[in-house]
Motif scaffolding. Structure first.
Motif, PDB file in Angstrom:
ATOM      1  N   VAL A 180       0.836  -1.200   0.000  1.00 46.39           N
ATOM      2  CA  VAL A 180       0.000   0.000   0.000  1.00 46.39           C
ATOM      3  C   VAL A 180       0.870   1.249   0.000  1.00 46.39           C
ATOM      4  N   GLY A 181       1.924   1.256   0.795  1.00 47.80           N
ATOM      5  CA  GLY A 181       2.828   2.399   0.819  1.00 47.80           C
ATOM      6  C   GLY A 181       3.484   2.635  -0.529  1.00 47.80           C
ATOM      7  N   TYR A 191       0.080  12.411 -21.034  1.00 49.96           N
ATOM      8  CA  TYR A 191      -0.591  11.151 -21.320  1.00 49.96           C
ATOM      9  C   TYR A 191       0.003  10.003 -20.497  1.00 49.96           C
ATOM     10  N   LEU A 192       1.333   9.954 -20.452  1.00 50.76           N
ATOM     11  CA  LEU A 192       1.990   8.841 -19.742  1.00 50.76           C
ATOM     12  C   LEU A 192       1.688   8.874 -18.242  1.00 50.76           C
ATOM     13  N   TRP A 193       1.815  10.049 -17.638  1.00 51.75           N
ATOM     14  CA  TRP A 193       1.630  10.115 -16.178  1.00 51.75           C
ATOM     15  C   TRP A 193       0.164  10.014 -15.800  1.00 51.75           C
ATOM     16  N   LEU A 194      -0.748  10.470 -16.680  1.00 48.79           N
ATOM     17  CA  LEU A 194      -2.164  10.251 -16.409  1.00 48.79           C
ATOM     18  C   LEU A 194      -2.505   8.770 -16.496  1.00 48.79           C
ATOM     19  N   ALA A 195      -1.918   8.087 -17.480  1.00 51.85           N
ATOM     20  CA  ALA A 195      -2.148   6.646 -17.598  1.00 51.85           C
ATOM     21  C   ALA A 195      -1.600   5.921 -16.378  1.00 51.85           C
ATOM     22  N   MET A 196      -0.409   6.329 -15.925  1.00 56.75           N
ATOM     23  CA  MET A 196       0.166   5.729 -14.719  1.00 56.75           C
ATOM     24  C   MET A 196      -0.750   5.967 -13.518  1.00 56.75           C
ATOM     25  N   LEU A 197      -1.295   7.170 -13.416  1.00 58.56           N
ATOM     26  CA  LEU A 197      -2.163   7.502 -12.293  1.00 58.56           C
ATOM     27  C   LEU A 197      -3.420   6.646 -12.297  1.00 58.56           C
ATOM     28  N   VAL A 198      -4.026   6.482 -13.468  1.00 60.42           N
ATOM     29  CA  VAL A 198      -5.269   5.709 -13.555  1.00 60.42           C
ATOM     30  C   VAL A 198      -5.011   4.227 -13.296  1.00 60.42           C
ATOM     31  N   VAL A 199      -3.953   3.683 -13.867  1.00 66.51           N
ATOM     32  CA  VAL A 199      -3.658   2.259 -13.697  1.00 66.51           C
ATOM     33  C   VAL A 199      -3.336   1.936 -12.244  1.00 66.51           C
ATOM     34  N   VAL A 200      -2.473   2.729 -11.637  1.00 66.00           N
ATOM     35  CA  VAL A 200      -2.074   2.463 -10.255  1.00 66.00           C
ATOM     36  C   VAL A 200      -3.249   2.656  -9.308  1.00 66.00           C
ATOM     37  N   PHE A 201      -4.086   3.670  -9.548  1.00 69.32           N
ATOM     38  CA  PHE A 201      -5.260   3.860  -8.698  1.00 69.32           C
ATOM     39  C   PHE A 201      -6.243   2.704  -8.853  1.00 69.32           C
ATOM     40  N   SER A 202      -6.327   2.160 -10.065  1.00 71.15           N
ATOM     41  CA  SER A 202      -7.168   0.978 -10.274  1.00 71.15           C
ATOM     42  C   SER A 202      -6.644  -0.206  -9.480  1.00 71.15           C
ATOM     43  N   ILE A 231      -7.729   0.232  -5.873  1.00 73.92           N
ATOM     44  CA  ILE A 231      -9.127  -0.164  -5.663  1.00 73.92           C
ATOM     45  C   ILE A 231      -9.264  -1.682  -5.715  1.00 73.92           C
ATOM     46  N   LYS A 232      -8.526  -2.326  -6.604  1.00 76.06           N
ATOM     47  CA  LYS A 232      -8.551  -3.792  -6.683  1.00 76.06           C
ATOM     48  C   LYS A 232      -8.063  -4.415  -5.377  1.00 76.06           C
ATOM     49  N   LEU A 233      -6.991  -3.866  -4.825  1.00 73.88           N
ATOM     50  CA  LEU A 233      -6.477  -4.360  -3.553  1.00 73.88           C
ATOM     51  C   LEU A 233      -7.513  -4.187  -2.447  1.00 73.88           C
ATOM     52  N   PHE A 234      -8.214  -3.061  -2.457  1.00 78.47           N
ATOM     53  CA  PHE A 234      -9.241  -2.836  -1.445  1.00 78.47           C
ATOM     54  C   PHE A 234     -10.390  -3.833  -1.591  1.00 78.47           C
ATOM     55  N   ARG A 235     -10.733  -4.176  -2.840  1.00 75.39           N
ATOM     56  CA  ARG A 235     -11.781  -5.178  -3.063  1.00 75.39           C
ATOM     57  C   ARG A 235     -11.328  -6.563  -2.606  1.00 75.39           C
ATOM     58  N   MET A 236     -10.055  -6.881  -2.787  1.00 75.72           N
ATOM     59  CA  MET A 236      -9.532  -8.166  -2.305  1.00 75.72           C
ATOM     60  C   MET A 236      -9.587  -8.230  -0.778  1.00 75.72           C
ATOM     61  N   LYS A 237      -9.389  -7.100  -0.142  1.00 79.13           N
ATOM     62  CA  LYS A 237      -9.391  -7.063   1.319  1.00 79.13           C
ATOM     63  C   LYS A 237     -10.816  -7.063   1.861  1.00 79.13           C
ATOM     64  N   LEU A 291     -10.391  -0.087 -13.581  1.00 73.89           N
ATOM     65  CA  LEU A 291      -9.973  -0.839 -14.743  1.00 73.89           C
ATOM     66  C   LEU A 291      -9.967  -2.339 -14.503  1.00 73.89           C
ATOM     67  N   PHE A 292      -9.764  -2.755 -13.278  1.00 75.82           N
ATOM     68  CA  PHE A 292      -9.611  -4.192 -12.984  1.00 75.82           C
ATOM     69  C   PHE A 292     -10.758  -4.687 -12.106  1.00 75.82           C
TER      70      PHE A 292
END
Length: 322
Positions: free
Chosen positions: A260-261, A292-303, A306-312, A321-322
């Motif tokens: 998470v960190g 474009y690159l850093w926005l894509a990085m922001l969206v992917v990593v934030f996704s 959220i995926k990790l939070f759903r697993m928890k 996205l996932f």
């Protein structure tokens, strides 16, 4: 008649003899560095005579190296410190109570007589005659196991038994009054001589920003929660597999907080890149590609977050996205 005439002067000299014995111990205590009388088996019996008009605190110890008595060495400075505190009383007061020390090497007979098999042992012997005669027990043993090996409890114990109360004196260490100011002065001079390097670093927004982000990530990732709760790094799952995610809102594992960190760190760097690094580019094309690159990085990593939070928390309904 002749016998009584002969014995009468002798009886009249007995108080003087007793006073001389007390004066002898007083001289020995006065000549000692900390006011402690060193004893052997014979002098132990003499000091604790049944007609004594003074009280005595005796420590039975075993300081020579061959006895390997570490508690004796730990307690010895405390006994000396309390004895030195009593030695600060006026002589007419301190001569009513003596501190003495009997080492096992010099008093094996006394150890056998008392049935002692361990050391150190502190005994208080009250006065048995004279104006300071006490109605206390003939011997009062200090409870080292309960009170410990430090000086303050021993002082509190003896302060209630000595003919007069006495303050606990702790010698002033002059080295601290010299070393601490000297160290502060040396540090100050060193910082002043390096001011051309230190001042720009202290005023640097980059350094303060980096330090602030590290602190924020440390606290928001759950690191402090792990330290307080002593959370395990990973845990065994229901089928024996290793699990690094703890289910539920109130549980967390060490590896989980690190992941998470790391995710928070990438998200923070993405925002910093979009706000600081991209505008600094001189080429509009580079700025556009960077956005474009850093926005894509922001969206992917934030996704991923959220995926990790759903697993928890399986009941969490949202996803990106996932």
């Amino acid at each position: 008649m002749r016998i009584s005439t002969f014995l009468l002067p002798l009886f009249s000299l007995l108080p003087i003899a007793f006073a001389a014995d007390q004066g002898h111990w007083a001289d020995l205590a006065s000549n000692s560095k900390d006011g402690i009388i060193k004893l052997d088996s014979a002098s132990y019996e003499e000091l604790l005579a049944s007609d004594r008009e003074y009280s005595v605190s005796v420590v039975l110890t075993a300081l020579p190296a061959q006895f390997k008595c570490q508690p004796c060495h730990d307690f010895d400075p405390a006994f000396h410190q309390v004895a030195a505190s009593w030695r600060r009383k006026p002589r007419h007061v301190r001569d009513g109570h003596f501190f003495a020390q009997l080492d096992f090497a010099d008093g094996q007979a006394v150890y056998q007589q008392l049935g002692l098999s361990s050391a150190p042992t502190v005994q208080f012997h009250p006065a048995l005659a004279g104006p300071n005669k006490s109605n206390k027990l003939s011997v009062i043993t200090y409870e080292l196991n309960r009170n410990g090996l430090t000086a303050p409890p021993l002082h509190a114990f003896l302060n209630n038994l000595t003919p007069e109360g006495f303050a606990f004196y702790k010698p002033i260490n002059p080295i601290n009054y010299i070393a601490i100011p000297a160290s502060i002065l040396a540090i100050g001079l060193s910082l002043y001589s390096m001011r051309k390097i230190i001042v720009p670093l202290v005023q640097s927004r980059l350094i303060w920003g980096t330090f602030s982000i590290i602190l924020i990530l440390t606290f928001t990732s759950g690191y402090m929660w792990n330290k307080i709760k002593n959370a395990p790094y990973v845990a065994a799952g229901p089928n024996g597999q290793i699990s690094w995610i703890a289910g539920g809102y109130s549980n967390q594992l060490g590896l989980e907080s690190q992941v998470v960190g790391g995710i928070y760190g990438i998200l923070a760097f993405s925002i910093v890149a979009l706000t600081l690094l991209i505008p600094a580019q001189s080429s509009p094309a580079k700025q556009r590609v960077g956005v474009y690159l850093w926005l894509a990085m922001l969206v992917v990593v934030f996704s991923l977050l959220i995926k990790l939070f759903r697993m928890k928390n399986g009941g969490y309904p949202f996803a990106l996205l996932f």
